[in-house]
Design a protein around this motif. Structure first.
Motif, PDB file in Angstrom:
ATOM      1  N   GLY A  44       0.811  -1.209   0.000  1.00 28.27           N
ATOM      2  CA  GLY A  44       0.000   0.000   0.000  1.00 28.27           C
ATOM      3  C   GLY A  44       0.844   1.258   0.000  1.00 28.27           C
ATOM      4  O   GLY A  44       0.527   2.236  -0.691  1.00 28.27           O
ATOM      5  N   GLY A  45       1.946   1.255   0.762  1.00 27.98           N
ATOM      6  CA  GLY A  45       2.829   2.414   0.794  1.00 27.98           C
ATOM      7  C   GLY A  45       3.511   2.659  -0.537  1.00 27.98           C
ATOM      8  O   GLY A  45       3.688   3.811  -0.965  1.00 27.98           O
ATOM      9  N   LEU A  46       3.913   1.576  -1.208  1.00 27.26           N
ATOM     10  CA  LEU A  46       4.542   1.721  -2.519  1.00 27.26           C
ATOM     11  C   LEU A  46       3.574   2.347  -3.522  1.00 27.26           C
ATOM     12  O   LEU A  46       3.990   3.098  -4.417  1.00 27.26           O
ATOM     13  CB  LEU A  46       5.024   0.361  -3.022  1.00 27.26           C
ATOM     14  CG  LEU A  46       6.213  -0.245  -2.262  1.00 27.26           C
ATOM     15  CD1 LEU A  46       6.454  -1.686  -2.705  1.00 27.26           C
ATOM     16  CD2 LEU A  46       7.476   0.585  -2.471  1.00 27.26           C
ATOM     17  N   ALA A  47       2.294   2.057  -3.364  1.00 29.27           N
ATOM     18  CA  ALA A  47       1.293   2.624  -4.273  1.00 29.27           C
ATOM     19  C   ALA A  47       0.902   4.044  -3.868  1.00 29.27           C
ATOM     20  O   ALA A  47       0.919   4.966  -4.692  1.00 29.27           O
ATOM     21  CB  ALA A  47       0.058   1.721  -4.305  1.00 29.27           C
ATOM     22  N   ARG A  48       0.594   4.249  -2.593  1.00 26.02           N
ATOM     23  CA  ARG A  48       0.004   5.517  -2.168  1.00 26.02           C
ATOM     24  C   ARG A  48       1.029   6.595  -1.855  1.00 26.02           C
ATOM     25  O   ARG A  48       0.750   7.791  -2.013  1.00 26.02           O
ATOM     26  CB  ARG A  48      -0.892   5.264  -0.955  1.00 26.02           C
ATOM     27  CG  ARG A  48      -2.031   4.301  -1.278  1.00 26.02           C
ATOM     28  CD  ARG A  48      -2.736   3.791  -0.038  1.00 26.02           C
ATOM     29  NE  ARG A  48      -3.459   4.841   0.659  1.00 26.02           N
ATOM     30  CZ  ARG A  48      -4.199   4.635   1.747  1.00 26.02           C
ATOM     31  NH1 ARG A  48      -4.297   3.406   2.248  1.00 26.02           N
ATOM     32  NH2 ARG A  48      -4.828   5.630   2.326  1.00 26.02           N
ATOM     33  N   ILE A  49       2.217   6.206  -1.406  1.00 30.05           N
ATOM     34  CA  ILE A  49       3.244   7.193  -1.067  1.00 30.05           C
ATOM     35  C   ILE A  49       4.291   7.305  -2.169  1.00 30.05           C
ATOM     36  O   ILE A  49       4.690   8.402  -2.558  1.00 30.05           O
ATOM     37  CB  ILE A  49       3.914   6.831   0.273  1.00 30.05           C
ATOM     38  CG1 ILE A  49       2.871   6.867   1.399  1.00 30.05           C
ATOM     39  CG2 ILE A  49       5.066   7.783   0.581  1.00 30.05           C
ATOM     40  CD1 ILE A  49       3.392   6.389   2.744  1.00 30.05           C
ATOM     41  N   PHE A  50       4.716   6.150  -2.707  1.00 26.77           N
ATOM     42  CA  PHE A  50       5.747   6.156  -3.742  1.00 26.77           C
ATOM     43  C   PHE A  50       5.159   6.373  -5.136  1.00 26.77           C
ATOM     44  O   PHE A  50       5.895   6.628  -6.083  1.00 26.77           O
ATOM     45  CB  PHE A  50       6.548   4.854  -3.690  1.00 26.77           C
ATOM     46  CG  PHE A  50       7.532   4.801  -2.552  1.00 26.77           C
ATOM     47  CD1 PHE A  50       8.894   4.717  -2.792  1.00 26.77           C
ATOM     48  CD2 PHE A  50       7.102   4.850  -1.240  1.00 26.77           C
ATOM     49  CE1 PHE A  50       9.806   4.677  -1.748  1.00 26.77           C
ATOM     50  CE2 PHE A  50       8.003   4.809  -0.185  1.00 26.77           C
ATOM     51  CZ  PHE A  50       9.358   4.727  -0.436  1.00 26.77           C
ATOM     52  N   GLY A  51       3.839   6.242  -5.260  1.00 22.09           N
ATOM     53  CA  GLY A  51       3.180   6.574  -6.513  1.00 22.09           C
ATOM     54  C   GLY A  51       3.208   5.510  -7.585  1.00 22.09           C
ATOM     55  O   GLY A  51       2.941   5.798  -8.754  1.00 22.09           O
ATOM     56  N   TYR A  52       3.516   4.262  -7.227  1.00 24.43           N
ATOM     57  CA  TYR A  52       3.533   3.200  -8.230  1.00 24.43           C
ATOM     58  C   TYR A  52       2.106   2.768  -8.564  1.00 24.43           C
ATOM     59  O   TYR A  52       1.230   2.762  -7.689  1.00 24.43           O
ATOM     60  CB  TYR A  52       4.303   1.977  -7.726  1.00 24.43           C
ATOM     61  CG  TYR A  52       5.770   2.206  -7.460  1.00 24.43           C
ATOM     62  CD1 TYR A  52       6.464   3.255  -8.059  1.00 24.43           C
ATOM     63  CD2 TYR A  52       6.472   1.366  -6.611  1.00 24.43           C
ATOM     64  CE1 TYR A  52       7.803   3.456  -7.818  1.00 24.43           C
ATOM     65  CE2 TYR A  52       7.824   1.558  -6.359  1.00 24.43           C
ATOM     66  CZ  TYR A  52       8.487   2.609  -6.966  1.00 24.43           C
ATOM     67  OH  TYR A  52       9.816   2.804  -6.720  1.00 24.43           O
ATOM     68  N   PRO A  53       1.867   2.360  -9.811  1.00 25.79           N
ATOM     69  CA  PRO A  53       0.577   1.740 -10.123  1.00 25.79           C
ATOM     70  C   PRO A  53       0.370   0.515  -9.231  1.00 25.79           C
ATOM     71  O   PRO A  53       1.337  -0.128  -8.803  1.00 25.79           O
ATOM     72  CB  PRO A  53       0.723   1.349 -11.599  1.00 25.79           C
ATOM     73  CG  PRO A  53       1.781   2.259 -12.130  1.00 25.79           C
ATOM     74  CD  PRO A  53       2.735   2.487 -11.001  1.00 25.79           C
ATOM     75  N   THR A  54      -0.867   0.182  -8.975  1.00 25.63           N
ATOM     76  CA  THR A  54      -1.175  -0.905  -8.045  1.00 25.63           C
ATOM     77  C   THR A  54      -0.480  -2.211  -8.423  1.00 25.63           C
ATOM     78  O   THR A  54       0.082  -2.904  -7.567  1.00 25.63           O
ATOM     79  CB  THR A  54      -2.698  -1.128  -7.986  1.00 25.63           C
ATOM     80  OG1 THR A  54      -3.332   0.093  -7.588  1.00 25.63           O
ATOM     81  CG2 THR A  54      -3.040  -2.218  -6.986  1.00 25.63           C
ATOM     82  N   ALA A  55      -0.496  -2.540  -9.710  1.00 22.72           N
ATOM     83  CA  ALA A  55       0.126  -3.794 -10.146  1.00 22.72           C
ATOM     84  C   ALA A  55       1.638  -3.757  -9.929  1.00 22.72           C
ATOM     85  O   ALA A  55       2.247  -4.751  -9.501  1.00 22.72           O
ATOM     86  CB  ALA A  55      -0.191  -4.056 -11.614  1.00 22.72           C
TER      87      ALA A  55
END
Length: 417
Positions: free
Chosen positions: A133-144
């Motif tokens: 979740g942090g990689l997606a929401r904080i680091f901005g990566y697409p969910t996949a």
């Protein structure tokens, strides 16, 4: 008058005696009587009851200061880093993380002989799900992409932010914790190589970070694995050519078994390169030349007085000669989780099947073991096994190898092996 004179003589005689002293007398001489003075009656002193000491209060941990980052609640931790941790992480683990980060920052700065230009930003997440979740929401990566990175890493450095993410569920039971130092090494490399980071080969960048893990105090077992597993690759002719590990794209393309062993080879090559360059800060000396525009081969030649080609050609022999002849078998009185014991096989025929027998306080058991494609196997005795001495035997096509190890820790009564 005479009576008065006699009385005066008697009084004078009495006055000459010392009260309370026993003085020898001659026969016929009067004994002066000594009187004890009238006893003085002193009122009894009433002792006040002993004061009851109030219990020493145990200082309470300061309340956490939390804030929302990317919609996720994180707590700030004081120290040399901009450290944010998941509130689900215990206060005891928070203390471990804070101490680890402080020690790692100091060690990495000494390795590069330079400070971080700004406090490194580090996010530590409590679970696999929070990490993704942090990689997606904080680091901005697409969910996949976030899910893929989370499934294939325990920590991650994103150069564009620059920030570090750590999955505490994946690394928290390892002692010592080394993943944070790995990522901090990448973080400072980005500053040390600028403006010519394009000249840093992936194997050197990643090898130095893996080597940094093995240099964490208490991480001797990691260094041992680097050296023995690299030797296994050399002895089984499975070393990966360094010229295929130059680009980050080429590096990232190696997964599965090669995805692990590429790190061991790169770390060992980096260790030997540091040894050849010499001096108290060999890494700093290399990056000083890279910043001037020299590639790794040119920097190595200038600093070591040897050609880089000779360095590469000589790697297999140097890696192999650093450990006893293979196939070999060693044991360690420690496991990655800190409890139990471990064993490492090296230099066996890739993918061969061998038979392992473990004999201990509660009996023996035997089972087959398949060697990795790079000739090595690392595994451990579970912490639940009984405390005491163990004998491990490996039966292979060339004979039998035996080693002993002692496991500390009481183990679990339910583990009858």
């Amino acid at each position: 008058m005479r009576r008065l004179l006699v009385l005066a003589v008697v009084l004078a005689s009495c006055a000459g005696q010392t009260t309370g002293a026993s003085t020898p007398t001659r026969e016929g001489e009067a004994t002066a009587l000594a009187f004890s003075p009238e006893p003085t009656v002193t009122p009894a002193t009433t002792l006040a009851p002993a004061a009851t000491l109030a219990p020493v209060p145990i200082p309470e941990a300061r309340p956490r200061i939390t804030s929302l980052v990317g919609g996720m609640e994180l707590a700030s931790v004081d120290g040399p880093a901009d450290l944010r941790i998941d509130p689900a992480i215990s206060r005891d683990d928070e203390a471990v993380i804070a101490a680890t980060v402080a020690g790692d920052i100091d060690a990495v700065q000494r390795e590069f002989a330079r400070p971080f230009s700004q406090r490194p930003r580090i996010y530590v997440f409590a679970t696999n799900e929070a990490y993704a979740g942090g990689l997606a929401r904080i680091f901005g990566y697409p969910t996949a992409t976030a899910a893929f990175v989370a499934d294939n890493s325990v920590s991650f450095f994103e150069p564009s932010l620059p920030a570090i993410a750590v999955n505490w569920q994946a690394v928290g039971d390892r002692r010592p914790v080394a993943a944070i130092r790995h990522e901090l090494t990448h973080r400072l490399t980005l500053e040390a190589c600028a403006p010519r980071c394009d000249l840093v080969p992936a194997w050197f960048n990643e090898g130095q970070a893996r080597l940094a893990e093995a240099q964490v105090p208490g991480g001797d077992w990691r260094m041992l694995r680097v050296r023995y597993e690299a030797a296994s690759m050399a002895d089984t002719n499975t070393l990966i050519p360094l010229n295929t590990l130059v680009s980050q794209l080429g590096w990232n393309s190696l997964t599965d078994w090669a995805g692990y062993y590429k790190y061991q080879e790169a770390a060992r090559a980096t260790e030997l390169l540091r040894e050849d360059v010499g001096g108290p800060t060999p890494i700093a000396r290399i990056y000083e030349r890279i910043r001037r525009g020299e590639n790794i081969a040119q920097a190595y030649a200038a600093l070591s007085g040897r050609s880089f080609e000779d360095f590469v050609v000589g790697l297999p022999a140097r890696m192999s000669s650093a450990v006893p002849p293979s196939p070999g078998f060693i044991t360690l009185p420690i496991a990655p989780e800190g409890l139990g014991a471990s064993y490492l096989l090296y230099g066996f025929a890739p993918l061969a099947s061998v038979t392992l027998t473990i004999s201990g306080p509660r009996g023996s058991e035997t089972w087959p073991v398949t060697i990795s494609p790079f000739g090595a196997v690392f595994d451990g005795l579970p912490g639940t096994r009984a405390q005491g001495g163990y004998t491990l035997s490996i039966q292979h096509s060339g004979g039998v190898l035996t080693a002993k190890v002692r496991k500390d820790g009481r183990g679990s009564p339910g583990d009858t092996r």
